[in-house]
Design a protein around this motif. Structure first.
Motif, PDB file in Angstrom:
ATOM      1  N   ILE A 262       0.838  -1.196   0.000  1.00  0.00           N
ATOM      2  CA  ILE A 262       0.000   0.000   0.000  1.00  0.00           C
ATOM      3  C   ILE A 262       0.875   1.248   0.000  1.00  0.00           C
ATOM      4  O   ILE A 262       0.609   2.219  -0.724  1.00  0.00           O
ATOM      5  N   ASN A 263       1.923   1.209   0.804  1.00  0.00           N
ATOM      6  CA  ASN A 263       2.847   2.342   0.838  1.00  0.00           C
ATOM      7  C   ASN A 263       3.525   2.537  -0.519  1.00  0.00           C
ATOM      8  O   ASN A 263       3.747   3.672  -0.965  1.00  0.00           O
ATOM      9  N   ASN A 264       3.846   1.437  -1.208  1.00  0.00           N
ATOM     10  CA  ASN A 264       4.435   1.528  -2.546  1.00  0.00           C
ATOM     11  C   ASN A 264       3.494   2.221  -3.522  1.00  0.00           C
ATOM     12  O   ASN A 264       3.935   3.001  -4.377  1.00  0.00           O
ATOM     13  N   ILE A 265       2.198   1.931  -3.407  1.00  0.00           N
ATOM     14  CA  ILE A 265       1.215   2.559  -4.291  1.00  0.00           C
ATOM     15  C   ILE A 265       1.261   4.074  -4.123  1.00  0.00           C
ATOM     16  O   ILE A 265       1.239   4.829  -5.103  1.00  0.00           O
ATOM     17  N   VAL A 266       1.324   4.515  -2.871  1.00  0.00           N
ATOM     18  CA  VAL A 266       1.366   5.951  -2.596  1.00  0.00           C
ATOM     19  C   VAL A 266       2.627   6.568  -3.204  1.00  0.00           C
ATOM     20  O   VAL A 266       2.570   7.573  -3.931  1.00  0.00           O
ATOM     21  N   THR A 267       3.781   5.966  -2.931  1.00  0.00           N
ATOM     22  CA  THR A 267       5.051   6.522  -3.409  1.00  0.00           C
ATOM     23  C   THR A 267       5.122   6.521  -4.923  1.00  0.00           C
ATOM     24  O   THR A 267       5.468   7.532  -5.551  1.00  0.00           O
ATOM     25  N   LEU A 268       4.797   5.391  -5.557  1.00  0.00           N
ATOM     26  CA  LEU A 268       4.916   5.280  -7.010  1.00  0.00           C
ATOM     27  C   LEU A 268       3.922   6.189  -7.727  1.00  0.00           C
ATOM     28  O   LEU A 268       4.226   6.705  -8.811  1.00  0.00           O
ATOM     29  N   THR A 269       2.766   6.416  -7.129  1.00  0.00           N
ATOM     30  CA  THR A 269       1.802   7.333  -7.741  1.00  0.00           C
ATOM     31  C   THR A 269       2.304   8.762  -7.682  1.00  0.00           C
ATOM     32  O   THR A 269       2.208   9.513  -8.659  1.00  0.00           O
ATOM     33  N   LEU A 270       2.855   9.166  -6.548  1.00  0.00           N
ATOM     34  CA  LEU A 270       3.387  10.521  -6.425  1.00  0.00           C
ATOM     35  C   LEU A 270       4.601  10.740  -7.331  1.00  0.00           C
ATOM     36  O   LEU A 270       4.835  11.856  -7.800  1.00  0.00           O
ATOM     37  N   LEU A 271       5.349   9.681  -7.613  1.00  0.00           N
ATOM     38  CA  LEU A 271       6.509   9.809  -8.494  1.00  0.00           C
ATOM     39  C   LEU A 271       6.100  10.176  -9.914  1.00  0.00           C
ATOM     40  O   LEU A 271       6.913  10.711 -10.677  1.00  0.00           O
ATOM     41  N   THR A 272       4.858   9.894 -10.291  1.00  0.00           N
ATOM     42  CA  THR A 272       4.426  10.203 -11.655  1.00  0.00           C
ATOM     43  C   THR A 272       4.375  11.710 -11.909  1.00  0.00           C
ATOM     44  O   THR A 272       4.494  12.151 -13.053  1.00  0.00           O
TER      45      THR A 272
END
Length: 623
Positions: A262-272
């Motif tokens: 879940i934390n990865n989803i947050v980080t990877l989405t913000l990286l976009t």
């Protein structure tokens, strides 16, 4: 004595925020009683236009970063995730269902629909969502393409038909994410969130029953079973995240891996969008990430909400949102920003408002005494000479705070131009906010702005001209707010590879705000933001490598490598160690740290209510 901090809220702004700020001693901004610049925090559920970012004073903050519609608008989010998937691989960006933007991608959708239905003989389900509506409006689920009818731009996603159920009820998670900064990227996730339930049991045989398939509170609170005592779920349609953690303890699931994903989803989405967001140190943003967990305990990103609702509909809202708002204010930390605002007004000759004053807090022009001119025998105004910053600096530069960086005295009248001619001296290398390094993009952009003329806000990429920044926000919009959106700038939507510096001009001076916690421990000083503020846990940067990768130009590839490396440590299937064992490990490692000269990067693991250090968890898994 310095005056109280001042907040600005629109007429129909979040009442919970107003209540929390008033309890903390803040004052409400009144347009007729205060100068237009006399406020510390401006909070809106709609976006700000470019001029409002450009004209910010050092003591002012906004609750939105510029250009974040690229993840909060459904079609923009789908487009950006598709781009990142093509760049970094489907194995990394595999947390979003297959999505098509219609009518543009209709041919591609038809090909995928026929491949699943004819070639593989599968019964695939799809969900259709208007791109510019929120709170579940206009959403429907279909199996046969004949049911696909739309009259506006929509996205069509593969419907996750095997969701994890609790006593037969579908649910999703509302995760509250605060982005303190995009330059460098600094992210906090709140430990308490909401679990939102559908109010009727899940059945694929009744696709038209929205009370069984949608988890939006704005829909389910009008359902016939909303107040009914439902098995395990109870009344209403919400749990706290703490209650959900208790549910997970009884399941055969690798909790650490689930939370990390879940934390990865947050980080990877913000990286976009992180590389394309202009430097804006005077901004902070609260997002609402909606996460669905399927029957195999894999989390999926449904959407990202702009201005998540702060209304109190039930006891779970009260338990979560009041603490959330309070922690968010702590995360901003206004320890001496108010003193900066007060000193600036006093140097301009304005008088601080008295507690029982009825007249405006700050008069437009200070009263000027009159003296007789001996040459002409008449009286004329005498303008008192304001003390220069140089003389004040000789008495003690620390007392001036960020104003010590301003070159020359403040202009005597025009507040809008008060800092417009100021420059940061080349010899000053000490940053006010340790989060921003002396070589950061923020400081570099300031120097560039001093060397080139500012481009007009309208001279932006033509591709963004017709994209409306209507986003997924829970709070209802008034007609006036919608009109304000229409009048705002057209540069909100960024192209895939936007040119830096075009279409947006940050503040004339790159003012940096104070450190989040002035009383932070030794480990959180320097360029490392604190690991925890209230129930907000810093999830990025989470180690020295990600800190370094985000200091100057964001190195997305390195960040993704570190994210995958951390996730791999929790994929072994081992559960979280018991509390007693963790406490023993913490004491042991604390003793070792005292003997070490090198400073460790202190990061906490988001997910558990009592978050352990990531370093300790990695040691336990490796052992």
């Amino acid at each position: 004595m310095a005056s109280a901090l001042v907040f600005r809220l629109p007429e129909r702004g979040p009442e919970l925020l107003r209540e929390v700020l008033l309890e903390r001693g803040w004052e409400d901004y009144e347009a007729g009683r205060r100068d237009r610049e006399d406020w510390n925090l401006y909070w809106r559920t709609t976006r700000f236009c470019n001029s409002e970012y450009q004209n910010l004073m050092p003591w002012q903050r906004l609750n939105h970063h510029p250009k974040t519609a690229e993840i909060t608008r459904k079609d923009c989010l789908a487009r950006n995730l598709t781009r990142m998937r093509a760049t970094f691989g489907a194995s990394v960006y595999n947390f979003s269902p297959t999505t098509f933007i219609l009518p543009n991608n209709y041919i591609r959708f038809l090909a995928e629909y026929n491949k699943l239905r004819v070639s593989k003989g599968l019964s695939a389900y799809w969900i259709c969502k208007p791109v510019d509506l929120s709170r579940g409006r206009g959403i429907f689920i279909f199996e046969d393409i004949k049911s696909l009818v739309y009259d506006c731009t929509v996205i069509v996603q593969r419907y996750i038909s095997n969701p994890l159920l609790i006593s037969g009820y579908k649910f999703d998670l509302r995760i509250y994410v605060c982005v303190k900064s995009f330059n460098p990227l600094t992210v906090y996730v709140h430990q308490e969130g909401l679990v939102r339930f559908a109010t009727e049991k899940y059945r694929l045989s009744s696709l038209r029953n929205l009370y069984a398939h949608l988890t939006n509170t704005s829909i389910n609170k009008f359902g016939p079973f909303y107040k009914t005592e439902k098995e395990s779920v109870g009344q209403g349609c919400k749990w706290t995240m703490s209650k959900f953690r208790h549910f997970l303890y009884g399941q055969d699931v690798n909790e650490l891996l689930l939370w990390q994903r879940i934390n990865n989803i947050v980080t990877l989405t913000l990286l976009t969008i992180a590389p394309s967001v202009p430097p804006s140190p005077n901004c902070v943003e609260l997002f609402g990430f909606d996460i669905l967990i399927d029957g195999r305990f894999k989390p999926w990103l449904l959407e990202v909400n702009y201005s998540p609702a702060l209304t109190l509909d039930c006891q779970a809202d009260i338990a979560v949102k009041k603490g959330l708002v309070s922690d968010l204010i702590d995360l901003m930390n206004y320890t001496w920003v108010d003193g900066l605002r007060e000193r600036a007004y006093r140097r301009k000759g304005y008088k601080a408002p008295s507690s029982d004053a009825v007249k405006p807090s700050y008069v437009s022009v200070p009263a000027l005494p009159t003296l007789k001119d001996p040459k002409i025998g008449e009286k004329k105004p005498h303008v008192p000479k304001l003390p220069s910053l140089k003389s004040q600096a000789e008495k003690g530069q620390r007392k001036l705070g960020p104003l010590a960086f301003v070159s020359g005295p403040l202009p005597p009248v025009d507040l809008n131009k008060m800092f417009s001619t100021s420059v940061v001296t080349a010899t000053n290398t000490q940053s006010v906010d340790p989060i921003y390094s002396q070589h950061s993009r923020t400081k570099a952009s300031t120097a560039n702005r001093q060397m080139r003329p500012t481009l007009a806000p309208r001279l932006t990429d033509n591709r963004s001209r017709h994209v409306s920044e209507v986003t997924n926000h829970d709070d209802a919009e008034t007609r006036a707010q919608r009109e304000h959106l229409a009048e705002a700038d057209i540069s909100s939507s960024t192209p895939d590879i936007p040119p830096r510096g075009l279409g947006f001009k940050p503040s004339t001076v790159s003012w940096k705000l104070p450190h989040i916690h002035r009383t932070a421990s030794k480990k959180t000083r320097g360029h490392i933001p604190p690991a925890r503020v209230g129930d907000f846990i810093r999830t990025f940067p989470f180690n020295k490598a990600t800190l370094k990768a985000s200091q100057h130009t964001l190195d997305v590839r390195t960040v993704i490598q570190e994210v995958n490396k951390l996730t791999a440590h929790f994929s072994s299937g081992r559960r979280r160690p018991d509390k007693k064992k963790r406490e023993e490990e913490e004491v042991k490692n604390a003793e070792e740290e005292e003997e070490e000269e090198e400073e460790d990067f202190d990061s906490l693991f988001w997910g558990p209510k009592d978050p352990p250090q990531i370093r300790l968890l990695l040691q336990n898994h490796q052992g």
